[in-house]
Design a protein around this motif. Structure first.
Motif, PDB file in Angstrom:
ATOM      1  N   SER A  68     -10.645 -15.913  -4.774  1.00 53.00           N
ATOM      2  CA  SER A  68     -11.319 -16.949  -5.544  1.00 53.00           C
ATOM      3  C   SER A  68     -10.434 -18.175  -5.684  1.00 53.00           C
ATOM      4  O   SER A  68     -10.918 -19.316  -5.706  1.00 53.00           O
ATOM      5  CB  SER A  68     -11.703 -16.416  -6.930  1.00 53.00           C
ATOM      6  OG  SER A  68     -12.600 -15.346  -6.825  1.00 53.00           O
ATOM      7  N   ASP A  88     -23.841 -12.139 -12.343  1.00 58.17           N
ATOM      8  CA  ASP A  88     -24.176 -10.850 -12.941  1.00 58.17           C
ATOM      9  C   ASP A  88     -25.267 -11.079 -13.987  1.00 58.17           C
ATOM     10  O   ASP A  88     -25.072 -11.797 -14.966  1.00 58.17           O
ATOM     11  CB  ASP A  88     -22.932 -10.246 -13.599  1.00 58.17           C
ATOM     12  CG  ASP A  88     -23.161  -8.777 -13.963  1.00 58.17           C
ATOM     13  OD1 ASP A  88     -24.329  -8.337 -13.883  1.00 58.17           O
ATOM     14  OD2 ASP A  88     -22.188  -8.100 -14.316  1.00 58.17           O
ATOM     15  N   ASN A  98     -16.672 -14.338 -11.128  1.00 57.30           N
ATOM     16  CA  ASN A  98     -15.294 -14.050 -10.751  1.00 57.30           C
ATOM     17  C   ASN A  98     -14.556 -15.353 -10.452  1.00 57.30           C
ATOM     18  O   ASN A  98     -13.395 -15.527 -10.826  1.00 57.30           O
ATOM     19  CB  ASN A  98     -15.278 -13.108  -9.545  1.00 57.30           C
ATOM     20  CG  ASN A  98     -13.871 -12.672  -9.190  1.00 57.30           C
ATOM     21  OD1 ASN A  98     -13.176 -13.371  -8.451  1.00 57.30           O
ATOM     22  ND2 ASN A  98     -13.444 -11.522  -9.708  1.00 57.30           N
ATOM     23  N   ILE A 152     -23.748  -8.180  -4.005  1.00 56.36           N
ATOM     24  CA  ILE A 152     -22.980  -8.807  -2.918  1.00 56.36           C
ATOM     25  C   ILE A 152     -22.902  -7.859  -1.722  1.00 56.36           C
ATOM     26  O   ILE A 152     -23.074  -8.269  -0.564  1.00 56.36           O
ATOM     27  CB  ILE A 152     -21.579  -9.197  -3.427  1.00 56.36           C
ATOM     28  CG1 ILE A 152     -21.695 -10.348  -4.453  1.00 56.36           C
ATOM     29  CG2 ILE A 152     -20.676  -9.605  -2.271  1.00 56.36           C
ATOM     30  CD1 ILE A 152     -20.389 -10.697  -5.128  1.00 56.36           C
ATOM     31  N   ASP A 171     -18.866 -14.716  -5.444  1.00 54.61           N
ATOM     32  CA  ASP A 171     -18.951 -13.926  -6.670  1.00 54.61           C
ATOM     33  C   ASP A 171     -18.783 -14.915  -7.840  1.00 54.61           C
ATOM     34  O   ASP A 171     -17.664 -15.273  -8.218  1.00 54.61           O
ATOM     35  CB  ASP A 171     -17.853 -12.857  -6.680  1.00 54.61           C
ATOM     36  CG  ASP A 171     -18.001 -11.881  -7.839  1.00 54.61           C
ATOM     37  OD1 ASP A 171     -18.878 -12.115  -8.696  1.00 54.61           O
ATOM     38  OD2 ASP A 171     -17.248 -10.890  -7.885  1.00 54.61           O
ATOM     39  N   VAL A 228     -14.581  -5.195  -4.470  1.00 55.20           N
ATOM     40  CA  VAL A 228     -15.557  -5.970  -3.703  1.00 55.20           C
ATOM     41  C   VAL A 228     -14.978  -6.356  -2.350  1.00 55.20           C
ATOM     42  O   VAL A 228     -15.634  -6.242  -1.303  1.00 55.20           O
ATOM     43  CB  VAL A 228     -15.977  -7.223  -4.501  1.00 55.20           C
ATOM     44  CG1 VAL A 228     -16.880  -8.113  -3.644  1.00 55.20           C
ATOM     45  CG2 VAL A 228     -16.693  -6.824  -5.775  1.00 55.20           C
ATOM     46  N   ALA A 280     -23.320  -7.460 -10.097  1.00 53.52           N
ATOM     47  CA  ALA A 280     -23.182  -8.498  -9.091  1.00 53.52           C
ATOM     48  C   ALA A 280     -22.435  -7.970  -7.860  1.00 53.52           C
ATOM     49  O   ALA A 280     -22.724  -8.378  -6.724  1.00 53.52           O
ATOM     50  CB  ALA A 280     -22.463  -9.713  -9.678  1.00 53.52           C
ATOM     51  N   ASP A 281     -21.469  -7.061  -8.064  1.00 46.20           N
ATOM     52  CA  ASP A 281     -20.740  -6.491  -6.926  1.00 46.20           C
ATOM     53  C   ASP A 281     -21.686  -5.740  -5.992  1.00 46.20           C
ATOM     54  O   ASP A 281     -21.608  -5.872  -4.753  1.00 46.20           O
ATOM     55  CB  ASP A 281     -19.654  -5.542  -7.438  1.00 46.20           C
ATOM     56  CG  ASP A 281     -18.644  -6.258  -8.327  1.00 46.20           C
ATOM     57  OD1 ASP A 281     -18.662  -7.515  -8.328  1.00 46.20           O
ATOM     58  OD2 ASP A 281     -17.867  -5.579  -9.017  1.00 46.20           O
ATOM     59  N   SER A 306     -14.104 -13.617  -3.630  1.00 43.50           N
ATOM     60  CA  SER A 306     -13.976 -12.798  -4.845  1.00 43.50           C
ATOM     61  C   SER A 306     -12.552 -12.281  -4.943  1.00 43.50           C
ATOM     62  O   SER A 306     -11.925 -11.955  -3.936  1.00 43.50           O
ATOM     63  CB  SER A 306     -14.975 -11.635  -4.826  1.00 43.50           C
ATOM     64  OG  SER A 306     -14.788 -10.812  -5.961  1.00 43.50           O
TER      65      SER A 306
END
Length: 447
Positions: free
Chosen positions: A439, A372, A334, A403, A331, A425, A399-400, A420
């Motif tokens: 992350s 994103d 993130n 994924i 991600d 997520v 973006a979530d 992430s």
């Protein structure tokens, strides 16, 4: 009128020249002054001539001629000094002028110029005689040139007359030949006109026949083109339907085949990696070995639990990426906003992608980085680094969600790791069978 003063009655300084100094004599006088100029000191020169003291004789005669002639006429002392230099340079001519008998073979201009500078008795007559002699010589030279020019013009006139007569004869002959050629051409033209009229009649007849054939052919071509367009349209519809059915079958088959093949490769690689990791000997397992018990020297479950890694240890990520056919999904924003939020988005992307490229090269795992697309003001011109797949979400898709689509696209059983900190997520991908990691753990591993 030019007058000179400053001498005794026995010399010629009292004589008066009642006409302008001839040009030839004047040039010789200036040359004499220029030659004697260099033998005088600056103090001996008139004030108006001292600026030319360092000039070469030729440049002095060119630029200071008028000034030297004026000084020679108005400054008696300067003329006498120049006269002394002339006597030293040409003693024979000076002596002859003093005796009143100039050399018969001498140039009259040189004699007149020397007399003008030395001013012996009768110098005015010598200057006047030199001027008359120069004028007479100029007149004779001009007369000779005129006679030569007249003779040349007469010769050119004679040649022009001869050329004119020859050209006239040639033109007459050419005119006669042209007349005969014109008569012949007239006869040929009349014959050609008759042929043209006959040809035009035949052409009109042929054009009528061709027009009827063309009309009939155009009607047939129009009918054929209409039929061809109809058949092409029908053929295009059939081909489009066939291609659509083939594409649908191919896409469905290719996606399922890809998922099955990837899962098979994952199982095979996992089995081979497990066999290498455990170093299993090629012997069959005995039934007694399946009974659960603790043998001397073996590790107990407590020992194994004591050796387990911490949840935030980057070594866990290394072990996950070491699994066969592992796929790391990142991600992007993130991770970057967790590690270095103060940087612009462009620099965040470049830094993260460079580190992921090194990680992919080290582990050999498949790496996909998702950003994103809603935060982009314009399309990103970006060359993905080696070993990293870069994806931006479409408008209206976060973006979530992208994924989660990537995780669902993987076959069950393949190791998929999602980096992430977003809890939504992490929970979503965990339900789909992926392994979420924080992350911060990925940043520790990258650093």
């Amino acid at each position: 009128m030019v007058e000179t003063t400053g001498g005794g009655p026995g010399d010629g300084t009292a004589e008066v020249l009642d006409r302008p100094l001839p040009d030839g004599v004047r040039r010789r006088v200036v040359q004499i002054v220029s030659d004697g100029f260099g033998g005088l000191t600056v103090a001996e020169l008139p004030a108006q001539l001292r600026q030319y003291a360092r000039f070469a004789p030729n440049r002095r005669a060119k630029f200071a001629g008028n000034a030297m002639a004026t000084a020679l006429e108005t400054d008696t002392l300067f003329r006498q000094r120049i006269g002394e230099k002339l006597r030293e340079a040409q003693p024979e001519l000076a002596g002859a002028l003093d005796s009143g008998s100039p050399p018969p073979a001498a140039d009259p201009l040189d004699v007149a110029a020397a007399a003008y500078v030395l001013r012996p008795t009768g110098w005015v007559k010598l200057v006047a005689a030199a001027g008359e002699e120069a004028q007479r010589a100029d007149a004779e030279r001009a007369d000779e040139e005129s006679r030569a020019e007249l003779e040349r013009l007469r010769e050119e006139l004679d040649r022009a007359r001869e050329q004119t007569r020859a050209d006239t004869e040639r033109l007459r002959a050419e005119l006669d030949a042209a007349k005969k050629e014109a008569e012949s051409l007239h006869r040929k033209l009349r014959a050609a006109l008759s042929d043209v009229k006959r040809g035009e009649a035949a052409l009109r007849k042929m054009q009528g026949e061709m027009e009827s054939v063309r009309t009939e052919g155009q009607a047939q071509v129009s009918a054929a083109e209409s039929e061809g367009r109809r058949l092409k349209a029908r053929l295009g519809e059939v081909e489009a339907a066939l291609e659509a059915s083939r594409r649908a079958a191919r896409e469905g088959r290719s996606v399922e085949d890809m998922r099955v093949r990837l899962l098979l490769d994952t199982v095979l690689d996992a089995a081979q990696g497990l066999r290498r990791e455990l170093a299993l000997p090629p012997v069959s397992v005995r039934p007694a070995e399946t009974v659960d018990a603790v043998e001397p020297g073996r590790m107990t479950p407590k020992d194994i639990a004591a050796r387990a890694l911490s949840e935030n240890d980057p070594a866990i990520l290394n072990q996950l990426l070491a699994l066969p056919q592992a796929h790391l999904v990142v991600d992007g924003y993130n991770v970057t906003k967790t590690g270095y939020p103060q940087m612009p988005l462009e620099k965040q992307r470049l830094r993260l992608l460079g580190q992921l490229s090194q990680l992919a090269a080290q582990t050999g795992a498949e790496v996909t980085c998702v950003f994103d697309g809603a935060e982009l003001a314009a399309p990103v011109l970006l060359a993905p680094p080696r070993g990293v797949r870069v994806l931006f979400s479409k408008p209206g898709v976060t973006a979530d969600e992208l994924i989660r689509q990537l995780v669902r696209a993987e076959p069950p059983g393949r190791p998929v790791i999602v980096a992430s900190t977003d809890r939504e997520v992490a929970d979503g991908v965990a339900k789909a069978g992926a392994r979420p990691v924080a992350s911060a753990m990925l940043l520790k591993r990258l650093s």
